[in-house]
Scaffold this motif. Sequence first.
Motif, PDB file in Angstrom:
ATOM      1  N   GLY A 150      -6.507   3.218 -14.324  1.00 41.06           N
ATOM      2  CA  GLY A 150      -6.155   1.936 -13.715  1.00 41.06           C
ATOM      3  C   GLY A 150      -5.752   2.091 -12.265  1.00 41.06           C
ATOM      4  N   SER A 151      -6.671   2.594 -11.448  1.00 41.32           N
ATOM      5  CA  SER A 151      -6.360   2.853 -10.036  1.00 41.32           C
ATOM      6  C   SER A 151      -6.121   1.586  -9.232  1.00 41.32           C
ATOM      7  CB  SER A 151      -7.501   3.646  -9.384  1.00 41.32           C
ATOM      8  OG  SER A 151      -7.596   4.936  -9.915  1.00 41.32           O
ATOM      9  N   GLY A 152      -6.698   0.472  -9.673  1.00 41.45           N
ATOM     10  CA  GLY A 152      -6.531  -0.753  -8.902  1.00 41.45           C
ATOM     11  C   GLY A 152      -7.078  -0.599  -7.499  1.00 41.45           C
ATOM     12  N   LEU A 153      -6.249  -0.893  -6.514  1.00 41.22           N
ATOM     13  CA  LEU A 153      -6.665  -0.788  -5.113  1.00 41.22           C
ATOM     14  C   LEU A 153      -6.643   0.649  -4.593  1.00 41.22           C
ATOM     15  CD1 LEU A 153      -4.750  -3.937  -3.914  1.00 41.22           C
ATOM     16  CD2 LEU A 153      -7.234  -3.708  -4.073  1.00 41.22           C
ATOM     17  N   GLY A 154      -6.066   1.564  -5.375  1.00 37.38           N
ATOM     18  CA  GLY A 154      -6.134   2.974  -5.017  1.00 37.38           C
ATOM     19  C   GLY A 154      -5.026   3.487  -4.125  1.00 37.38           C
ATOM     20  N   PRO A 167       0.800  -1.235   0.000  1.00 40.57           N
ATOM     21  CA  PRO A 167       0.000   0.000   0.000  1.00 40.57           C
ATOM     22  C   PRO A 167       0.829   1.278   0.000  1.00 40.57           C
ATOM     23  CG  PRO A 167      -0.042  -1.032   2.162  1.00 40.57           C
ATOM     24  CD  PRO A 167       0.623  -2.004   1.238  1.00 40.57           C
ATOM     25  N   PHE A 168       2.124   1.153   0.203  1.00 41.53           N
ATOM     26  CA  PHE A 168       2.985   2.337   0.230  1.00 41.53           C
ATOM     27  C   PHE A 168       3.913   2.324  -0.990  1.00 41.53           C
ATOM     28  CE2 PHE A 168       2.067   1.150   4.632  1.00 41.53           C
ATOM     29  CZ  PHE A 168       1.370   2.287   5.033  1.00 41.53           C
ATOM     30  N   PRO A 169       4.053   3.451  -1.666  1.00 43.96           N
ATOM     31  CA  PRO A 169       4.909   3.471  -2.855  1.00 43.96           C
ATOM     32  C   PRO A 169       6.369   3.256  -2.492  1.00 43.96           C
ATOM     33  CG  PRO A 169       4.235   5.710  -2.265  1.00 43.96           C
ATOM     34  CD  PRO A 169       3.460   4.773  -1.386  1.00 43.96           C
ATOM     35  N   SER A 170       7.107   2.657  -3.420  1.00 41.09           N
ATOM     36  CA  SER A 170       8.553   2.518  -3.250  1.00 41.09           C
ATOM     37  C   SER A 170       9.163   3.913  -3.231  1.00 41.09           C
ATOM     38  CB  SER A 170       9.139   1.715  -4.412  1.00 41.09           C
ATOM     39  OG  SER A 170       9.008   2.458  -5.621  1.00 41.09           O
ATOM     40  N   PRO A 171      10.390   4.045  -2.709  1.00 38.94           N
ATOM     41  CA  PRO A 171      11.014   5.377  -2.681  1.00 38.94           C
ATOM     42  C   PRO A 171      11.068   6.054  -4.044  1.00 38.94           C
ATOM     43  CG  PRO A 171      12.230   3.873  -1.267  1.00 38.94           C
ATOM     44  CD  PRO A 171      11.211   3.043  -1.988  1.00 38.94           C
ATOM     45  N   SER A 172      11.386   5.300  -5.090  1.00 34.43           N
ATOM     46  CA  SER A 172      11.474   5.912  -6.420  1.00 34.43           C
ATOM     47  C   SER A 172      10.100   6.340  -6.923  1.00 34.43           C
ATOM     48  CB  SER A 172      12.127   4.952  -7.418  1.00 34.43           C
ATOM     49  OG  SER A 172      11.378   3.754  -7.535  1.00 34.43           O
ATOM     50  N   LEU A 173       9.076   5.501  -6.670  1.00 33.61           N
ATOM     51  CA  LEU A 173       7.727   5.882  -7.095  1.00 33.61           C
ATOM     52  C   LEU A 173       7.208   7.053  -6.273  1.00 33.61           C
ATOM     53  CD1 LEU A 173       5.193   5.538  -8.757  1.00 33.61           C
ATOM     54  CD2 LEU A 173       4.468   3.722  -7.180  1.00 33.61           C
ATOM     55  N   GLU A 174       7.507   7.054  -4.994  1.00 29.52           N
ATOM     56  CA  GLU A 174       7.085   8.182  -4.152  1.00 29.52           C
ATOM     57  C   GLU A 174       7.658   9.485  -4.692  1.00 29.52           C
ATOM     58  OE1 GLU A 174       7.797   9.960   0.333  1.00 29.52           O
ATOM     59  OE2 GLU A 174       7.673   7.774   0.095  1.00 29.52           O
ATOM     60  N   ALA A 175       8.924   9.474  -5.070  1.00 32.80           N
ATOM     61  CA  ALA A 175       9.543  10.686  -5.605  1.00 32.80           C
ATOM     62  C   ALA A 175       8.852  11.126  -6.894  1.00 32.80           C
ATOM     63  CB  ALA A 175      11.025  10.442  -5.855  1.00 32.80           C
ATOM     64  N   ASP A 235      -1.895   4.381  -4.796  1.00 31.59           N
ATOM     65  CA  ASP A 235      -1.161   5.537  -5.323  1.00 31.59           C
ATOM     66  C   ASP A 235      -1.998   6.808  -5.243  1.00 31.59           C
ATOM     67  OD1 ASP A 235       1.065   3.936  -5.928  1.00 31.59           O
ATOM     68  OD2 ASP A 235       0.180   3.348  -7.843  1.00 31.59           O
ATOM     69  N   ALA A 236      -3.301   6.675  -5.480  1.00 31.51           N
ATOM     70  CA  ALA A 236      -4.199   7.823  -5.329  1.00 31.51           C
ATOM     71  C   ALA A 236      -4.231   8.294  -3.883  1.00 31.51           C
ATOM     72  CB  ALA A 236      -5.603   7.463  -5.809  1.00 31.51           C
ATOM     73  N   ASP A 237      -4.208   7.344  -2.946  1.00 34.46           N
ATOM     74  CA  ASP A 237      -4.175   7.715  -1.522  1.00 34.46           C
ATOM     75  C   ASP A 237      -2.975   8.606  -1.240  1.00 34.46           C
ATOM     76  OD1 ASP A 237      -6.388   6.107  -1.197  1.00 34.46           O
ATOM     77  OD2 ASP A 237      -5.369   4.604   0.041  1.00 34.46           O
ATOM     78  N   PHE A 238      -1.811   8.178  -1.740  1.00 38.29           N
ATOM     79  CA  PHE A 238      -0.611   8.973  -1.488  1.00 38.29           C
ATOM     80  C   PHE A 238      -0.706  10.344  -2.149  1.00 38.29           C
ATOM     81  CE2 PHE A 238       3.551  10.578  -2.675  1.00 38.29           C
ATOM     82  CZ  PHE A 238       4.151  10.655  -1.430  1.00 38.29           C
ATOM     83  N   LEU A 239      -1.132  10.376  -3.391  1.00 41.77           N
ATOM     84  CA  LEU A 239      -1.238  11.664  -4.090  1.00 41.77           C
ATOM     85  C   LEU A 239      -2.143  12.631  -3.340  1.00 41.77           C
ATOM     86  CD1 LEU A 239      -1.462  10.544  -7.817  1.00 41.77           C
ATOM     87  CD2 LEU A 239       0.265  12.074  -6.852  1.00 41.77           C
ATOM     88  N   GLU A 240      -3.231  12.117  -2.791  1.00 37.90           N
ATOM     89  CA  GLU A 240      -4.169  12.997  -2.090  1.00 37.90           C
ATOM     90  C   GLU A 240      -3.562  13.598  -0.831  1.00 37.90           C
ATOM     91  OE1 GLU A 240      -7.544  10.431  -1.793  1.00 37.90           O
ATOM     92  OE2 GLU A 240      -8.302  11.003  -3.780  1.00 37.90           O
ATOM     93  N   THR A 241      -2.545  12.937  -0.257  1.00 36.79           N
ATOM     94  CA  THR A 241      -1.864  13.538   0.894  1.00 36.79           C
ATOM     95  C   THR A 241      -1.018  14.728   0.470  1.00 36.79           C
ATOM     96  OG1 THR A 241       0.173  12.185   0.774  1.00 36.79           O
ATOM     97  CG2 THR A 241      -1.715  11.262   1.990  1.00 36.79           C
ATOM     98  N   GLN A 242      -0.816  14.875  -0.847  1.00 36.50           N
ATOM     99  CA  GLN A 242       0.009  15.969  -1.365  1.00 36.50           C
ATOM    100  C   GLN A 242      -0.830  17.167  -1.806  1.00 36.50           C
ATOM    101  OE1 GLN A 242       3.511  15.429  -1.137  1.00 36.50           O
ATOM    102  NE2 GLN A 242       2.547  13.755   0.012  1.00 36.50           N
ATOM    103  N   GLY A 243      -2.123  17.145  -1.502  1.00 35.99           N
ATOM    104  CA  GLY A 243      -2.966  18.311  -1.754  1.00 35.99           C
ATOM    105  C   GLY A 243      -3.564  18.398  -3.139  1.00 35.99           C
ATOM    106  N   VAL A 244      -3.632  17.261  -3.862  1.00 34.71           N
ATOM    107  CA  VAL A 244      -4.242  17.255  -5.185  1.00 34.71           C
ATOM    108  C   VAL A 244      -5.534  16.451  -5.151  1.00 34.71           C
ATOM    109  CG1 VAL A 244      -2.045  17.541  -6.391  1.00 34.71           C
ATOM    110  CG2 VAL A 244      -2.887  15.231  -5.886  1.00 34.71           C
ATOM    111  N   LEU A 245      -6.333  16.599  -6.204  1.00 31.89           N
ATOM    112  CA  LEU A 245      -7.586  15.873  -6.346  1.00 31.89           C
ATOM    113  C   LEU A 245      -7.391  14.789  -7.400  1.00 31.89           C
ATOM    114  CD1 LEU A 245      -9.944  18.989  -6.521  1.00 31.89           C
ATOM    115  CD2 LEU A 245      -9.344  17.639  -4.491  1.00 31.89           C
TER     116      LEU A 245
END
Length: 202
Positions: free
Chosen positions: A58-62, A31-39, A64-74
């Motif tokens: 292709g959100s799948g389980l969602g 559920p957590f992105p790898s360091p390279s994907l997070e960057a 990556d979207a969860d992480f993006l939303e913590t960055q202030g985007v929709l």
Amino acid sequence: MPISSATLAATQRTIDSYEECADDYSGIVDPFPSPSLEAALRQVAVAAGNGGRILEIGSGLGWDADFLETQGVLVRRTDATQRFLELQAARGKQGEFLNVIADDLGGPYDAVIALCVLIHVPRDQTGQVVEKIVAALRPGGVFLVTMRDGDGETSAAYHMTYWRRDDFALCIKAAGMELEWDAYRMGRNDEAWNTFFARRPG
């Protein structure tokens, strides 16, 4: 180019296969992105800007979207597999059905991400799909995509299209985007992947 019956059949087989294994993915995918994907996701969020709109194909389980939303985007979460949308809904995340080959993508978006999903688009349709993504981006919008490295296509339970780095880079450029960077990595089961970060000219 019209969508052939063979493409539609291959796409449906892939979707049906994901419907069957979607629940198993919960125990496989971190559920957590790898360091390279997070960057890379942080770079997408910065490019989109606070409150920016991102289409995830292709959100799948969602996760990556969860992480993006913590960055202030929709994030507009989408998938062609109904079970993935149901699993997200079960934890309060709303997604929409979207088939990237057949459906309109809407927009304009500040960014589009397609992680481990365009690998299922047949080669003769990939250029058109990338052009659709460009058309859905605002000028200056960015595109993050991961593709399997290799040659040829296979079409069994999952249709899989392999791309060499230089060939997919040309596909991105032919669609009218500027490639800003790319990276190579080895994933699970010694699978090789290329990540591309591109921008629609402003």
